[in-house]
Design a protein around this motif. Structure first.
Motif, PDB file in Angstrom:
ATOM      1  N   GLU A 110      -2.606  -3.321  -2.819  1.00  0.00           N
ATOM      2  CA  GLU A 110      -2.620  -4.653  -3.411  1.00  0.00           C
ATOM      3  C   GLU A 110      -2.995  -5.612  -2.290  1.00  0.00           C
ATOM      4  OE1 GLU A 110       1.239  -5.156  -5.148  1.00  0.00           O
ATOM      5  OE2 GLU A 110       0.892  -3.524  -6.585  1.00  0.00           O
TER       6      GLU A 110
ATOM      7  N   THR B 122       0.858  -1.175   0.000  1.00  0.00           N
ATOM      8  CA  THR B 122       0.000   0.000   0.000  1.00  0.00           C
ATOM      9  C   THR B 122       0.894   1.224   0.000  1.00  0.00           C
ATOM     10  OG1 THR B 122      -1.826   1.168   1.077  1.00  0.00           O
ATOM     11  CG2 THR B 122      -0.276   0.049   2.528  1.00  0.00           C
TER      12      THR B 122
ATOM     13  N   ASP C 176      -6.895   1.496  -6.829  1.00  0.00           N
ATOM     14  CA  ASP C 176      -6.275   2.818  -6.908  1.00  0.00           C
ATOM     15  C   ASP C 176      -7.344   3.828  -6.531  1.00  0.00           C
ATOM     16  OD1 ASP C 176      -3.507   2.344  -8.148  1.00  0.00           O
ATOM     17  OD2 ASP C 176      -4.848   1.167  -9.434  1.00  0.00           O
TER      18      ASP C 176
ATOM     19  N   ARG D 206      -5.859  -5.102  -6.995  1.00  0.00           N
ATOM     20  CA  ARG D 206      -5.259  -3.805  -6.694  1.00  0.00           C
ATOM     21  C   ARG D 206      -6.356  -2.758  -6.839  1.00  0.00           C
ATOM     22  NH1 ARG D 206       0.010  -0.740  -7.757  1.00  0.00           N
ATOM     23  NH2 ARG D 206      -0.736   1.382  -8.114  1.00  0.00           N
TER      24      ARG D 206
ATOM     25  N   PHE E 275      -2.875   3.458  -3.307  1.00  0.00           N
ATOM     26  CA  PHE E 275      -3.122   2.158  -3.917  1.00  0.00           C
ATOM     27  C   PHE E 275      -3.006   1.101  -2.827  1.00  0.00           C
ATOM     28  CE2 PHE E 275       1.433   2.035  -3.784  1.00  0.00           C
ATOM     29  CZ  PHE E 275       1.743   0.702  -3.595  1.00  0.00           C
TER      30      PHE E 275
END
Length: 124
Positions: A86, A63, A99, A97, A84
């Motif tokens: 993941e 992150t 965003d 993921r 972001f």
């Protein structure tokens, strides 16, 4: 260190704690009235949020936050930016993921900051 720089450092430390499933650090960084509004619409209070971290239901592989801006106000500060994450659910039900754009509210706690609220929305 100036207030804005300390606040940005706190946000990066918060994200490191999320990656590490470090509920104790997150506990110390969150205000007693903390609320987290997830990108999927789920809203958790402090106890529910920390319980989920302690249960380790989600693996956060990475992150980060960038394009951070801080606005210091009397008694609180706003921190916004791009982030972001993941992630992977431990039960295998989802991974990916995300965003986002985010806005968080922080309050001073001595020489540090505690996070009061966090909300994100999908990045356009």
């Amino acid at each position: 260190m100036a207030d804005a720089a300390r606040l940005i450092a706190a946000e990066h430390a918060r994200r490191r704690a999320i990656e590490a499933d470090d509920a104790d650090t997150l506990d110390a960084m969150t205000a007693d009235i903390f609320h987290y509004a997830h990108i999927n619409g789920l809203v958790e209070d402090r106890a529910t949020y920390l319980d989920r971290i302690r249960a380790r239901a989600v693996i956060t592989h990475a992150t980060g936050a960038s394009d951070l801006s801080v606005e210091i106000r009397p008694g609180y500060a706003l921190l916004k930016g791009v982030s972001f994450m993941e992630f992977e659910w431990r039960d295998g039900s989802a991974k990916g993921r995300i965003d986002t754009l985010f806005l968080s509210v922080w309050e001073p706690a001595g020489d540090d900051w505690t996070i009061v609220a966090y909300a994100s929305t999908p990045k356009p």
